[in-house]
Scaffold this motif. Structure first.
Motif, PDB file in Angstrom:
ATOM      1  N   GLY A 117       0.821  -1.195   0.000  1.00  0.00           N
ATOM      2  CA  GLY A 117       0.000   0.000   0.000  1.00  0.00           C
ATOM      3  C   GLY A 117       0.855   1.244   0.000  1.00  0.00           C
ATOM      4  O   GLY A 117       2.071   1.194  -0.200  1.00  0.00           O
ATOM      5  N   VAL A 118       0.215   2.381   0.221  1.00  0.00           N
ATOM      6  CA  VAL A 118       0.887   3.686   0.220  1.00  0.00           C
ATOM      7  C   VAL A 118       0.464   4.458   1.458  1.00  0.00           C
ATOM      8  O   VAL A 118      -0.736   4.609   1.727  1.00  0.00           O
ATOM      9  N   THR A 119       1.441   4.958   2.207  1.00  0.00           N
ATOM     10  CA  THR A 119       1.179   5.784   3.389  1.00  0.00           C
ATOM     11  C   THR A 119       1.482   7.239   3.060  1.00  0.00           C
ATOM     12  O   THR A 119       2.480   7.542   2.411  1.00  0.00           O
ATOM     13  N   VAL A 120       0.617   8.128   3.527  1.00  0.00           N
ATOM     14  CA  VAL A 120       0.840   9.563   3.381  1.00  0.00           C
ATOM     15  C   VAL A 120       0.696  10.208   4.754  1.00  0.00           C
ATOM     16  O   VAL A 120      -0.195   9.844   5.535  1.00  0.00           O
ATOM     17  N   GLU A 121       1.566  11.156   5.040  1.00  0.00           N
ATOM     18  CA  GLU A 121       1.499  11.916   6.289  1.00  0.00           C
ATOM     19  C   GLU A 121       1.256  13.389   5.969  1.00  0.00           C
ATOM     20  O   GLU A 121       1.940  13.969   5.134  1.00  0.00           O
ATOM     21  N   ILE A 122       0.270  13.977   6.637  1.00  0.00           N
ATOM     22  CA  ILE A 122      -0.042  15.399   6.476  1.00  0.00           C
ATOM     23  C   ILE A 122      -0.228  16.001   7.863  1.00  0.00           C
ATOM     24  O   ILE A 122      -1.068  15.541   8.639  1.00  0.00           O
ATOM     25  N   ALA A 129      -3.418   3.604   2.346  1.00  0.00           N
ATOM     26  CA  ALA A 129      -4.353   2.932   1.439  1.00  0.00           C
ATOM     27  C   ALA A 129      -3.678   1.670   0.929  1.00  0.00           C
ATOM     28  O   ALA A 129      -2.487   1.678   0.596  1.00  0.00           O
ATOM     29  N   PHE A 130      -4.431   0.584   0.869  1.00  0.00           N
ATOM     30  CA  PHE A 130      -3.875  -0.707   0.494  1.00  0.00           C
ATOM     31  C   PHE A 130      -4.331  -1.120  -0.901  1.00  0.00           C
ATOM     32  O   PHE A 130      -5.393  -0.705  -1.367  1.00  0.00           O
ATOM     33  N   VAL A 131      -3.523  -1.931  -1.527  1.00  0.00           N
ATOM     34  CA  VAL A 131      -3.889  -2.450  -2.833  1.00  0.00           C
ATOM     35  C   VAL A 131      -5.218  -3.187  -2.699  1.00  0.00           C
ATOM     36  O   VAL A 131      -5.380  -4.030  -1.814  1.00  0.00           O
ATOM     37  N   PRO A 132      -6.200  -2.844  -3.530  1.00  0.00           N
ATOM     38  CA  PRO A 132      -7.527  -3.470  -3.389  1.00  0.00           C
ATOM     39  C   PRO A 132      -7.483  -4.985  -3.561  1.00  0.00           C
ATOM     40  O   PRO A 132      -6.575  -5.542  -4.180  1.00  0.00           O
ATOM     41  N   SER A 133      -8.521  -5.610  -3.016  1.00  0.00           N
ATOM     42  CA  SER A 133      -8.643  -7.065  -3.127  1.00  0.00           C
ATOM     43  C   SER A 133     -10.089  -7.447  -2.868  1.00  0.00           C
ATOM     44  O   SER A 133     -10.921  -6.616  -2.472  1.00  0.00           O
TER      45      SER A 133
END
Length: 258
Positions: A117-122, A129-133
């Motif tokens: 998945g991809v992590t974002v920090e703000i 968000a993780f790769v869908p399944s």
């Protein structure tokens, strides 16, 4: 705000060709396939919000991180042609778009970051968000995380950065944190798809950072008028949870400079 067109995407440099291809796929839209007969095969994007027990983040910042993580995954190079996530991403994108927001802290959050998945920090807030399944194939480290429960107080972070998109959430709907996270995730995807490829690429260079604000009824009316005029995009919810089908939940507005 302009819709992507073939003549516009040519403005991107050769080094951004991969992004152009991924953006073109996103701009094609979603859905087209009905739900499978087996409910375990329903496709969904899992999202996890980092909610530490001590010093939790501001609600608006956490929602902004959730929105950014969702669109960042959709335009990540790994979902592109021949990428390791492409098949799972496209299976979800071609189905009815669903997102499931969960929460984690401590060791649970660390374990979640080991899943694709991809992590974002703000502003100190983190979301992944993780790769869908298929929902029946969710990684156990994610599946065990709680969906409902802890919420965050509504905050007033002040004026948004004029150089960032603003995702306006309808205050009248009273959505929970998890529901709001899924909705702003939809909004960031719709906005990126509606942008010219070079503007979407410029946004990607800022890790898709955005601002999330709540709109009162008067603001919402003005924003709705802007959607009708083509200057913003809106999320119309399918009504699977919490709110009535067809409700407008989030309106995404690009910076004036775009």
């Amino acid at each position: 705000m302009s819709s992507p067109e073939s003549g516009i995407v040519d403005e991107l440099s050769t080094g951004e060709e991969g992004f152009r291809i991924r953006h073109a796929e996103l701009a094609l839209g979603y859905g087209g396939a009905g739900d499978p007969d087996d409910p375990d095969q329903v496709q969904a994007m899992q999202m996890v919000l980092h909610l530490p027990k001590a010093d939790p983040p501001a609600r608006s910042a956490l929602l902004a991180a959730a929105a950014a993580s969702a669109v960042a995954l959709c335009l990540d190079e790994r979902v592109g042609p021949d990428g390791p996530w492409a098949q799972r991403y496209l299976a979800w994108k071609h189905s009815r778009i669903r997102k499931v927001a969960r929460r984690a802290r401590g060791a649970q959050w660390l374990a979640a970051n080991e899943v694709d998945g991809v992590t974002v920090e703000i502003d100190g807030a983190q979301a992944r968000a993780f790769v869908p399944s298929a929902v029946g194939e969710v990684d156990p480290r994610i599946k065990k995380l709680q969906i409902g429960g802890t919420d965050l107080q509504h905050d007033d972070p002040g004026p948004a950065d004029p150089n960032l998109p603003v995702l306006w959430v309808s205050s009248a709907l009273g959505m929970t944190l998890g529901k709001s996270a899924a909705q702003v995730g939809h909004a960031s995807m719709l906005l990126a798809a509606a942008l010219r490829p070079e503007d979407a690429y410029r946004w990607s260079r800022r890790e898709f950072h955005c601002a999330v604000r709540e709109a009162d009824p008067a603001q919402w009316q003005a924003l709705s008028d802007r959607v009708r005029a083509g200057g913003a995009v809106a999320v119309r919810d399918a009504g699977f949870t919490e709110i009535a089908p067809g409700s407008l939940t989030v309106i995404a507005v690009p910076p004036e400079a775009w």
